[in-house]
Motif scaffolding. Sequence first.
Motif, PDB file in Angstrom:
ATOM      1  N   GLU A   1      12.877   3.321   1.602  1.00  0.00           N
ATOM      2  CA  GLU A   1      12.615   3.265   0.160  1.00  0.00           C
ATOM      3  C   GLU A   1      11.588   4.312  -0.259  1.00  0.00           C
ATOM      4  O   GLU A   1      11.842   5.120  -1.167  1.00  0.00           O
ATOM      5  CB  GLU A   1      12.110   1.873  -0.227  1.00  0.00           C
ATOM      6  N   VAL A   2      10.422   4.315   0.394  1.00  0.00           N
ATOM      7  CA  VAL A   2       9.344   5.201  -0.048  1.00  0.00           C
ATOM      8  C   VAL A   2       9.639   6.660   0.302  1.00  0.00           C
ATOM      9  O   VAL A   2       9.197   7.572  -0.415  1.00  0.00           O
ATOM     10  CB  VAL A   2       7.989   4.760   0.539  1.00  0.00           C
ATOM     11  N   ALA A   3      10.389   6.898   1.385  1.00  0.00           N
ATOM     12  CA  ALA A   3      10.734   8.270   1.743  1.00  0.00           C
ATOM     13  C   ALA A   3      11.685   8.890   0.722  1.00  0.00           C
ATOM     14  O   ALA A   3      11.749  10.120   0.588  1.00  0.00           O
ATOM     15  CB  ALA A   3      11.353   8.316   3.135  1.00  0.00           C
TER      16      ALA A   3
ATOM     17  N   LEU B   1       1.502   9.902   5.759  1.00  0.00           N
ATOM     18  CA  LEU B   1       1.845   8.491   5.672  1.00  0.00           C
ATOM     19  C   LEU B   1       3.233   8.208   6.253  1.00  0.00           C
ATOM     20  O   LEU B   1       3.424   7.217   6.967  1.00  0.00           O
ATOM     21  CB  LEU B   1       1.779   8.020   4.217  1.00  0.00           C
ATOM     22  N   LEU B   2       4.194   9.067   5.967  1.00  0.00           N
ATOM     23  CA  LEU B   2       5.539   8.859   6.504  1.00  0.00           C
ATOM     24  C   LEU B   2       5.542   8.998   8.027  1.00  0.00           C
ATOM     25  O   LEU B   2       6.239   8.255   8.729  1.00  0.00           O
ATOM     26  CB  LEU B   2       6.522   9.848   5.875  1.00  0.00           C
ATOM     27  N   HIS B   3       4.766   9.935   8.546  1.00  0.00           N
ATOM     28  CA  HIS B   3       4.665  10.088   9.999  1.00  0.00           C
ATOM     29  C   HIS B   3       4.017   8.850  10.620  1.00  0.00           C
ATOM     30  O   HIS B   3       4.416   8.402  11.706  1.00  0.00           O
ATOM     31  CB  HIS B   3       3.860  11.343  10.339  1.00  0.00           C
TER      32      HIS B   3
ATOM     33  N   PHE C   1      -0.778  15.874  -2.497  1.00  0.00           N
ATOM     34  CA  PHE C   1       0.228  14.833  -2.291  1.00  0.00           C
ATOM     35  C   PHE C   1       1.224  15.182  -1.191  1.00  0.00           C
ATOM     36  O   PHE C   1       1.595  14.329  -0.385  1.00  0.00           O
ATOM     37  CB  PHE C   1       0.977  14.550  -3.593  1.00  0.00           C
ATOM     38  N   ARG C   2       1.694  16.410  -1.133  1.00  0.00           N
ATOM     39  CA  ARG C   2       2.705  16.771  -0.140  1.00  0.00           C
ATOM     40  C   ARG C   2       2.185  16.521   1.277  1.00  0.00           C
ATOM     41  O   ARG C   2       2.877  15.941   2.116  1.00  0.00           O
ATOM     42  CB  ARG C   2       3.116  18.235  -0.303  1.00  0.00           C
ATOM     43  N   GLU C   3       0.946  16.936   1.531  1.00  0.00           N
ATOM     44  CA  GLU C   3       0.367  16.746   2.862  1.00  0.00           C
ATOM     45  C   GLU C   3       0.092  15.266   3.140  1.00  0.00           C
ATOM     46  O   GLU C   3       0.352  14.772   4.238  1.00  0.00           O
ATOM     47  CB  GLU C   3      -0.927  17.544   3.007  1.00  0.00           C
TER      48      GLU C   3
ATOM     49  N   ALA D   1       0.817  -1.208   0.000  1.00  0.00           N
ATOM     50  CA  ALA D   1       0.000   0.000   0.000  1.00  0.00           C
ATOM     51  C   ALA D   1       0.849   1.256   0.000  1.00  0.00           C
ATOM     52  O   ALA D   1       0.522   2.236  -0.697  1.00  0.00           O
ATOM     53  CB  ALA D   1      -0.940  -0.007   1.205  1.00  0.00           C
ATOM     54  N   MET D   2       1.933   1.282   0.759  1.00  0.00           N
ATOM     55  CA  MET D   2       2.776   2.477   0.819  1.00  0.00           C
ATOM     56  C   MET D   2       3.505   2.696  -0.506  1.00  0.00           C
ATOM     57  O   MET D   2       3.578   3.818  -1.016  1.00  0.00           O
ATOM     58  CB  MET D   2       3.783   2.361   1.964  1.00  0.00           C
TER      59      MET D   2
END
Length: 270
Positions: free
Chosen positions: A190-192, A168-170, A161-163, A144-145
């Motif tokens: 990876e996703v960050a 999601l990262l938090h 997207f930015r918000e 999902a991420m």
Amino acid sequence: MTTVALDTGVGPLLRDWRRQRRVSQLELALRADSSARHISFIETGRARPSEEMVLRLAEHLEVPVRERNALLLSAGYAPRYPETMLDDPSMGALHEGINQLLRGYEPYPALVVDGRYDVVAANSGIAMLMQGLPERLLAPPLNAMRLTLHPSGLAPRIRNFREWRGHLLHQMQRQLALARSDSLRELYEEVAAYPFPATAQDRDRDEKAPVPVPRFALPMQIEHEGRVLSFLSSISTFNTPMDVTVAELAIETFLPADPATVTYLRSLTA
């Protein structure tokens, strides 16, 4: 993910969890009906805790189920919590219940993920949002991420997207603080590191692009067939899990955040 017993002993592990939770030895002792002296002896290896004490301390420190098995192994006891595959016959009732829940939520999107955000079940609402994505991102195991944040995935379609990326990262950072998982840490790194899609950068320069958002929660605003759909995310987990697999399952449902989204989704099933 597997449970690994570390050779440092249970004492240092419990001490690390206590410090991570920012709980003093005295406070933990009061919670666990023990004494600060006994907790100190356990942490320094001068006393070997009973199996019951290990589980009691783990409960009061909110140690994840998988890590409780590691604590038991380090103390010389057998793991208490099994890790059963979802397709095991003993999980039949759970599997059917999850599928009924997902179908009952349609036409709104809903999915179930494991502790590494791999999708284990999803409904037609999720399939609708994934239409047109590259096959390489849809190959199992579907994550999902990765699917949401990859520049070739849903990222270019998400208007805020930015918000949403920050949210999601938090969320992943909070989970990493609760559980020690190398695979989850690798996924986060990876996703960050994914680059921002060009559409997100363009919207940052265009003050007229953002769609008004509700003040009570951050929605995910995503483009679909020429319209913008807005969803609020809600995550549910199982109470008092006795199995590692069940403990790490999370059910995420997306509730329409505006009347236009409700009308459009209902029109799909009319």
